[in-house]
Design a protein around this motif. Structure first.
Motif, PDB file in Angstrom:
ATOM      1  N   ILE A 195      -4.841  -2.549   2.640  1.00  0.00           N
ATOM      2  CA  ILE A 195      -4.387  -3.871   3.104  1.00  0.00           C
ATOM      3  C   ILE A 195      -2.944  -4.114   2.679  1.00  0.00           C
ATOM      4  N   ILE A 196      -2.595  -3.760   1.455  1.00  0.00           N
ATOM      5  CA  ILE A 196      -1.216  -3.929   0.969  1.00  0.00           C
ATOM      6  C   ILE A 196      -0.245  -3.117   1.821  1.00  0.00           C
ATOM      7  N   PHE A 197      -0.599  -1.874   2.137  1.00  0.00           N
ATOM      8  CA  PHE A 197       0.291  -1.036   2.943  1.00  0.00           C
ATOM      9  C   PHE A 197       0.396  -1.546   4.378  1.00  0.00           C
ATOM     10  N   VAL A 198      -0.710  -2.057   4.929  1.00  0.00           N
ATOM     11  CA  VAL A 198      -0.671  -2.644   6.274  1.00  0.00           C
ATOM     12  C   VAL A 198       0.282  -3.844   6.294  1.00  0.00           C
ATOM     13  N   VAL A 199       0.162  -4.706   5.291  1.00  0.00           N
ATOM     14  CA  VAL A 199       1.036  -5.883   5.209  1.00  0.00           C
ATOM     15  C   VAL A 199       2.499  -5.450   5.108  1.00  0.00           C
ATOM     16  N   SER A 200       2.780  -4.444   4.299  1.00  0.00           N
ATOM     17  CA  SER A 200       4.153  -3.947   4.149  1.00  0.00           C
ATOM     18  C   SER A 200       4.676  -3.383   5.466  1.00  0.00           C
ATOM     19  N   TRP A 201       3.847  -2.623   6.134  1.00  0.00           N
ATOM     20  CA  TRP A 201       4.248  -2.031   7.406  1.00  0.00           C
ATOM     21  C   TRP A 201       4.549  -3.125   8.428  1.00  0.00           C
ATOM     22  N   PHE A 202       3.653  -4.107   8.508  1.00  0.00           N
ATOM     23  CA  PHE A 202       3.851  -5.177   9.475  1.00  0.00           C
ATOM     24  C   PHE A 202       5.031  -6.072   9.118  1.00  0.00           C
ATOM     25  N   ALA A 203       5.347  -6.202   7.856  1.00  0.00           N
ATOM     26  CA  ALA A 203       6.555  -6.954   7.491  1.00  0.00           C
ATOM     27  C   ALA A 203       7.755  -6.308   8.174  1.00  0.00           C
ATOM     28  N   GLY A 204       7.817  -4.983   8.127  1.00  0.00           N
ATOM     29  CA  GLY A 204       8.901  -4.269   8.798  1.00  0.00           C
ATOM     30  C   GLY A 204       8.810  -4.359  10.309  1.00  0.00           C
ATOM     31  N   LEU A 205       7.598  -4.246  10.851  1.00  0.00           N
ATOM     32  CA  LEU A 205       7.425  -4.320  12.298  1.00  0.00           C
ATOM     33  C   LEU A 205       7.772  -5.700  12.849  1.00  0.00           C
ATOM     34  N   MET A 216       3.905   3.019   6.744  1.00  0.00           N
ATOM     35  CA  MET A 216       3.112   3.569   7.837  1.00  0.00           C
ATOM     36  C   MET A 216       2.272   4.762   7.361  1.00  0.00           C
ATOM     37  N   PHE A 217       2.917   5.696   6.661  1.00  0.00           N
ATOM     38  CA  PHE A 217       2.179   6.866   6.188  1.00  0.00           C
ATOM     39  C   PHE A 217       1.083   6.474   5.193  1.00  0.00           C
ATOM     40  N   LEU A 218       1.386   5.583   4.287  1.00  0.00           N
ATOM     41  CA  LEU A 218       0.385   5.151   3.309  1.00  0.00           C
ATOM     42  C   LEU A 218      -0.752   4.370   3.969  1.00  0.00           C
ATOM     43  N   THR A 219      -0.440   3.611   5.016  1.00  0.00           N
ATOM     44  CA  THR A 219      -1.488   2.926   5.781  1.00  0.00           C
ATOM     45  C   THR A 219      -2.425   3.951   6.407  1.00  0.00           C
ATOM     46  N   TRP A 220      -1.851   4.961   7.050  1.00  0.00           N
ATOM     47  CA  TRP A 220      -2.667   5.999   7.681  1.00  0.00           C
ATOM     48  C   TRP A 220      -3.494   6.765   6.643  1.00  0.00           C
ATOM     49  N   ILE A 221      -2.867   7.124   5.528  1.00  0.00           N
ATOM     50  CA  ILE A 221      -3.574   7.905   4.502  1.00  0.00           C
ATOM     51  C   ILE A 221      -4.740   7.112   3.917  1.00  0.00           C
ATOM     52  N   THR A 222      -4.483   5.856   3.547  1.00  0.00           N
ATOM     53  CA  THR A 222      -5.562   5.051   2.957  1.00  0.00           C
ATOM     54  C   THR A 222      -6.620   4.704   4.003  1.00  0.00           C
ATOM     55  N   GLY A 223      -6.191   4.461   5.248  1.00  0.00           N
ATOM     56  CA  GLY A 223      -7.154   4.157   6.310  1.00  0.00           C
ATOM     57  C   GLY A 223      -8.078   5.328   6.590  1.00  0.00           C
ATOM     58  N   ALA A 247      -7.522   3.321  18.060  1.00  0.00           N
ATOM     59  CA  ALA A 247      -6.682   3.328  19.267  1.00  0.00           C
ATOM     60  C   ALA A 247      -5.564   2.299  19.135  1.00  0.00           C
ATOM     61  N   PHE A 248      -5.902   1.120  18.601  1.00  0.00           N
ATOM     62  CA  PHE A 248      -4.867   0.107  18.379  1.00  0.00           C
ATOM     63  C   PHE A 248      -3.859   0.570  17.320  1.00  0.00           C
ATOM     64  N   THR A 307       1.527   2.582  15.959  1.00  0.00           N
ATOM     65  CA  THR A 307       2.383   3.703  15.556  1.00  0.00           C
ATOM     66  C   THR A 307       3.385   4.035  16.657  1.00  0.00           C
ATOM     67  N   ILE A 308       2.950   3.991  17.892  1.00  0.00           N
ATOM     68  CA  ILE A 308       3.876   4.213  19.013  1.00  0.00           C
ATOM     69  C   ILE A 308       4.945   3.126  19.023  1.00  0.00           C
ATOM     70  N   TYR A 309       4.539   1.876  18.832  1.00  0.00           N
ATOM     71  CA  TYR A 309       5.486   0.754  18.753  1.00  0.00           C
ATOM     72  C   TYR A 309       6.505   1.005  17.637  1.00  0.00           C
ATOM     73  N   HIS A 310       6.024   1.489  16.510  1.00  0.00           N
ATOM     74  CA  HIS A 310       6.878   1.821  15.360  1.00  0.00           C
ATOM     75  C   HIS A 310       7.974   2.810  15.784  1.00  0.00           C
TER      76      HIS A 310
END
Length: 180
Positions: A11-21, A65-72, A95-96, A101-104
């Motif tokens: 969750i922390i990594f998702v929040v960090s990723w989305f802050a950037g997105l 992004m990488f940490l989100t994928w790894i933890t997910g 899929a989402f 990731t494509i948006y990234h």
């Protein structure tokens, strides 16, 4: 590592990723709008926006992004591997996440094009582009919380209505700004 610690990190990594997105497309809007300024302001702003975009993307968004994928994927392994094929909601969530990731990487493409002076999208187009991350986040959250097809279908209906409202709001704000 316990499941709850892994889930918390995810969750922390998702929040960090989305802050950037959320922030990067806004920087791109400002970068495009800076092109209407006179020199030397235009050049100064362009260099500053390029620096901010590079730092945000490389120091925050890529690691998150990488940490989100790894933890997910670790969560899938720990909690659902034996029943992965029966978790339809999880397949759709993945899929989402692929779409996110494509948006990234589309954001990355825009950064590289802007550095070359190729402003592929206008300010209003980038404002709409900025809302894609919000729409994808809403879809994933509804899906993760609902976890079943019927509830998710209601969530999807709400998601479509939400997307229409967001896009309409961006258009209305653009018209108001144009009048002023």
């Amino acid at each position: 590592m316990s499941y709850t610690v892994l889930k918390s990190l995810h969750i922390i990594f998702v929040v960090s990723w989305f802050a950037g997105l959320f922030y990067l497309p806004r920087l791109l809007v400002y970068h495009v709008e800076a092109q209407d300024k006179a020199e030397p302001e235009k050049s100064i702003l362009a260099k500053q926006f390029e620096k901010m975009q590079k730092l945000l993307f490389n120091a925050i968004m890529i690691p998150a992004m990488f940490l989100t994928w790894i933890t997910g994927l670790s969560l899938i392994y720990v909690a659902w591997l034996s029943s992965f094929s029966s978790q339809g909601w999880l397949h759709l969530k993945l899929a989402f996440v692929v779409a996110i990731t494509i948006y990234h990487f589309v954001c990355r493409h825009l950064i590289l094009q802007f550095r070359k002076g190729n402003f592929l999208l206008s300010g209003p187009q980038l404002r709409l582009f900025n809302e894609i991350a919000t729409i994808l986040l809403v879809a994933v959250v509804f899906l993760v919380v609902a976890k079943n097809t019927l509830d998710w279908m209601y969530g999807l209906g709400g998601f479509v209505i939400f997307a229409i409202i967001i896009m309409a709001a961006v258009t209305i704000v653009k018209k108001i700004r144009t009048k002023n």
